[in-house]
Design a protein around this motif. Structure first.
Motif, short mmCIF file in Angstrom:
data_model
loop_
_atom_site.label_atom_id
_atom_site.label_comp_id
_atom_site.label_asym_id
_atom_site.label_seq_id
_atom_site.Cartn_x
_atom_site.Cartn_y
_atom_site.Cartn_z
N SER A 25 0.81 -1.22 0.00
CA SER A 25 0.00 0.00 0.00
C SER A 25 0.84 1.27 0.00
N ARG A 26 2.09 1.16 0.35
CA ARG A 26 2.91 2.36 0.48
C ARG A 26 3.08 3.07 -0.86
N ILE A 27 2.88 4.38 -0.82
CA ILE A 27 3.02 5.20 -2.02
C ILE A 27 4.16 6.20 -1.76
N GLU A 28 5.25 6.07 -2.52
CA GLU A 28 6.41 6.96 -2.36
C GLU A 28 6.09 8.36 -2.92
N HIS A 29 6.75 9.37 -2.33
CA HIS A 29 6.62 10.78 -2.76
C HIS A 29 5.19 11.30 -2.59
N ALA B 115 2.47 10.99 3.89
CA ALA B 115 1.01 10.75 3.89
C ALA B 115 0.67 9.31 4.21
N ASN B 116 1.60 8.36 4.04
CA ASN B 116 1.33 6.97 4.37
C ASN B 116 1.06 6.79 5.86
N ILE B 117 1.63 7.69 6.67
CA ILE B 117 1.38 7.62 8.11
C ILE B 117 -0.08 7.94 8.39
N TYR B 118 -0.59 8.98 7.70
CA TYR B 118 -2.00 9.36 7.88
C TYR B 118 -2.94 8.29 7.30
N LEU B 119 -2.60 7.79 6.12
CA LEU B 119 -3.49 6.85 5.43
C LEU B 119 -3.40 5.42 5.97
N GLY B 120 -2.33 5.15 6.73
CA GLY B 120 -2.15 3.77 7.20
C GLY B 120 -1.83 2.82 6.06
N THR B 121 -1.12 3.32 5.06
CA THR B 121 -0.84 2.52 3.86
C THR B 121 0.53 1.84 3.92
#
Length: 788
Positions: free
Chosen positions: A38-42, A149-155
């Motif tokens: 799920s992680r999205i870089e940048h 943003a991955n921290i906020y999205l939980g991705t």
């Protein structure tokens, strides 16, 4: 989508590499199509500092966005972008779903260094009209600009996209079921979710009454939760819903979806104050309608199941709720529904309304009643913990469900034979324990109980063997050459007699044809020699294909007409086809048609025309070939659309098996000859083994005789008398001449009689003695006159 972070609540996976685990799961029979990180870089959290309209566009905005270490300019077309908004920013180098990479560039002459994103553009929710209209994601967080943003999205999760075989039940459509699958593969125990809540003194059945008036709802549970506080869901619930492809709404609605994705049991939350004090489950009335949660007015049919408040529908059962009892920001009291509905009915309603939902998919596959109970308890626990609700004591229940456990009795050798493995009883015990299938072992026999969560497994050893085999690993099965006795391949059963009939008729010069089982009313009314009622289709595509035929004869006549219109004069056809009557009894028929020349040789001037006797000879040849010699006969008959003087029933062992005759001139002017046999009756007749009869070593004596008889007398009557009078010395009888109108109302038939004694040379005196006896008996007993 299955979230591994979620599955870790039930089973330890810290020592497992997600990609290696996916391989193990696929080898065990559940195909992991894709391992999705799920992680999205940048991808950053940004704050819109300025927002102005684009000078060359009526919908684009030029935004100055704080991304932590700098303020960057981004052109955005979302209608809800504005100054001060916290947003998701994809910076150059970010790759979005579909392998779409964000790059710096110009949009209508204005520099743009990134993209402000909606959730569906990140693949975190489905792209719908509603999601598109909502625009970019508006973040409600204290995290500063520039935060990953991955921290906020939980991705930071890993998700599995599964391709579950259609024969597999819905146990892999929810996280707890998938945890059991992994537990069997890794041989680890599953830890069930914690369910803990307190009940107040008030009782649910004092507040609401349920009534079920349809057999399509065998199990219905209801609980009440009071004083819920609508608000934002806990972060872990939002993250897990997003990982599974669902959009968070509020804590109450999210808990309903969360429990469904956890247990596979859809729940429905009703606003109790809008609902009232009565729940009635019934079939919908004709012409009834309901406005569903998506704002659409849906027309219902009696085949649909509805939940009502006693009067009007408030929910299409198993598919979608109605607006009139929707949980909104003002909701305080909730009635929770957890039920099992008829799977076939749910699938049909969802398809007809084009309204497939997460709930309808699960209802349509069948549900485990144990999780129906567990899910409603889990929902109460979460509502108390995260929505401040007060759970009322007790539960309203309608229970007509058959809860008989599925039990399989088998031996290890049976499983081993099916899999081609050498298994021991200990091996079987190990695999059953991994599957978490309770069992008893006594005197070499296993008695295993199939858990209710595995609705796809039936009560037979084959399914147990499949489960053991997939855990053992199909890739570990060793290929060995089969060691079985070799036997001659041959057709058996009705296929054998069908092949034999077809081969023989082709040998006799007939050509096979295939016609439709469905015929027109006119064709269905023709050549009906049997008293069978026909089936008329309720909704035929065309009138010409509206009736299921009980005879093939009319169809063959249609093929003849087709050939005649194309100047084909000599037609010999046959068809073997199934027919059905109104009670759905199947009868396979063999139909034949003759018209024109049966045998023709222009060079030698030979032209044998097809007639009744020619077709009769073909039928006799066929019956003799099948082993029914001397067991059949032809009896004069009358039938609709058959020539009254050229029609006969075909009897086999004195049972009628078919009909033969010429088509009536009022139906077809041409001389068309038809025959139809019931292959089903032929197949059910016992064929006696052929007996070898040694050819006589002694000469035979032939005598001819002719009798004058009334025109209406059948030759068979005379044949039978000759046969009785001839005794053992009479070897054969053949008609060879018919002379009509020899006297007024009379005809003459000549017979060739062959006499033979298998033990000695027959003298002429002995033959003449029998011959004279035959003549006397025919004259005296039948009243006939010897000709000449």
């Amino acid at each position: 989508m299955i979230s591994l972070n979620w599955v870790k609540d039930y089973i330890s996976l810290d020592d497992q590499d997600p990609h290696e685990l996916a391989v193990k799961i696929t080898k065990a029979g559940i195909n992991v199509e894709e391992v999705v990180s799920s992680r999205i870089e940048h991808l950053m959290i940004g704050v819109v500092k300025e927002c102005i309209m684009h000078p060359d566009s009526d919908h684009l905005h030029i935004c100055q966005v704080d991304v932590g270490d700098k303020i960057t300019q981004i052109v955005c077309g979302a209608p809800n972008v504005r100054k001060g908004l916290k947003v998701l920013v994809a910076l150059p180098g970010c790759k979005l779903p579909g392998d779409f990479e964000i790059k710096a560039g110009k949009i209508r002459g204005q520099e743009s260094n990134g993209m402000i994103c909606a959730l569906y553009e990140l693949g975190l929710e489905k792209k719908t009209d509603e999601a598109y209209a909502r625009g970019i994601a508006e973040l409600d967080t204290d995290l500063p600009a520039g935060t990953d943003a991955n921290i906020y999205l939980g991705t930071n999760d890993t998700r599995y996209e599964l391709d579950v075989h259609k024969h597999r039940n819905n146990d892999c459509y929810y996280h707890l079921g998938f945890a059991y699958e992994i537990s069997a593969i890794l041989n680890r125990k599953v830890k069930l979710p914690e369910v803990k809540y307190s009940e107040i003194n008030e009782k649910v059945y004092d507040n609401i009454k349920i009534e079920v008036n349809t057999a399509k709802c065998p199990y219905y549970l209801g609980k009440m939760v009071k004083n819920v506080k609508i608000g934002k869901s806990p972060k872990f619930i939002e993250e897990r819903l997003i990982a599974a492809g669902m959009r968070p709404i509020n804590n109450v609605v999210d808990i309903s979806n969360y429990v469904m994705l956890e247990y596979g049991q859809p729940l429905h939350f009703f606003d109790k104050d809008k609902l009232g004090n009565h729940v009635l489950v019934r079939d919908a009335y004709k012409g009834e309608d309901i406005t569903t949660l998506d704002g659409q007015l849906r027309q219902l049919r009696p085949s649909d199941i509805v939940i009502t408040d006693g009067q009007k529908p408030i929910c299409i059962a198993g598919i979608m709720g109605g607006e009139n009892t929707e949980v909104d920001e003002n909701t305080k009291n909730i009635f929770i529904e957890s039920a099992i509905f008829d799977a076939i009915s749910i699938r049909q309603t969802a398809a007809r309304l084009d309204l497939k939902s997460e709930a309808s998919i699960r209802y349509g596959k069948g549900l485990n009643y144990e999780y129906t109970n567990a899910a409603i308890e889990r929902a109460c626990s979460l509502l108390e913990k995260y929505a401040g609700g007060k759970v009322l004591a007790g539960m309203v229940c309608h229970d007509k469900l058959d809860k008989t456990p599925k039990v399989v009795t088998f031996k290890t050798q049976e499983v081993g034979n099916l899999l081609g493995l050498e298994l021991t009883d200990e091996d079987t015990k190990t695999e059953l324990a991994r599957l978490d299938f309770p069992y008893e072992f006594k005197n070499g026999v296993f008695t295993a109980t199939i858990p209710n969560r595995r609705l796809d497994i039936e009560e037979n050893v084959n399914d147990i063997a499949e489960e053991i085999g997939r855990l053992y690993g199909y890739h570990n099965l060793q290929g060995v050459m089969p060691n079985v006795p070799i036997r001659r391949g041959e057709y058996i059963g009705d296929v054998k007699i069908r092949k034999e009939i077809s081969r023989r008729l082709r040998t006799l010069g007939f050509n096979e044809c295939k016609t439709y089982t469905l015929v027109s009313p006119e064709m269905a009314s023709r050549l009906r020699y049997e008293s069978k009622n026909q089936i008329t289709l309720p909704n035929p595509m065309v009138v010409e294909k509206s009736i299921i035929r009980t005879s093939v004869l009319a169809s063959l006549v249609g093929v003849y007409d087709y050939n005649k219109s194309r100047n084909v004069k000599d037609v010999m056809l046959y068809e073997i086809a199934k027919t059905y009557d109104s009670s759905y009894a199947e009868d396979v028929k063999v139909a034949m048609l003759m018209k024109g020349s049966f045998l023709k040789n222009e060079w030698q001037g030979i032209d044998i025309k097809a007639d009744f006797y020619c077709l009769k000879g073909a039928v006799e040849n066929l019956l003799n070939y099948l082993g029914f010699k001397n067991r059949y006969s032809f009896v004069r008959a009358e039938a609709p659309d058959f020539h009254p003087g050229i029609c006969a029933k075909i009897l086999l062992d004195r049972e009628e098996v078919g009909i033969i005759g010429r088509v009536h001139p009022s139906f077809k002017k041409d001389e068309v000859y038809l025959c139809e046999l019931s292959m089903t009756k032929l197949y059910n007749k016992q064929i006696k083994p052929l007996k070898y009869k040694e050819a006589s070593r002694y000469p035979e004596i032939a005598k001819d005789v002719a009798f004058i008889m009334p025109n209406n007398m059948e030759s068979e009557t005379v044949r039978m008398q000759i046969k009785r009078s001839g005794g053992k010395l009479l070897d054969s009888i053949k008609e060879f001449d018919v002379y009509k109108d020899i006297e007024e109302g009379k005809k003459s038939i000549a017979y060739s009689l062959v006499f033979k004694d298998v033990n000695k040379t027959l003298s002429d005196e002995e033959a003449m003695s029998v011959f004279n006896k035959i003549i006397k008996d025919v004259e005296d007993k039948l009243g006939l006159k010897l000709r000449g």
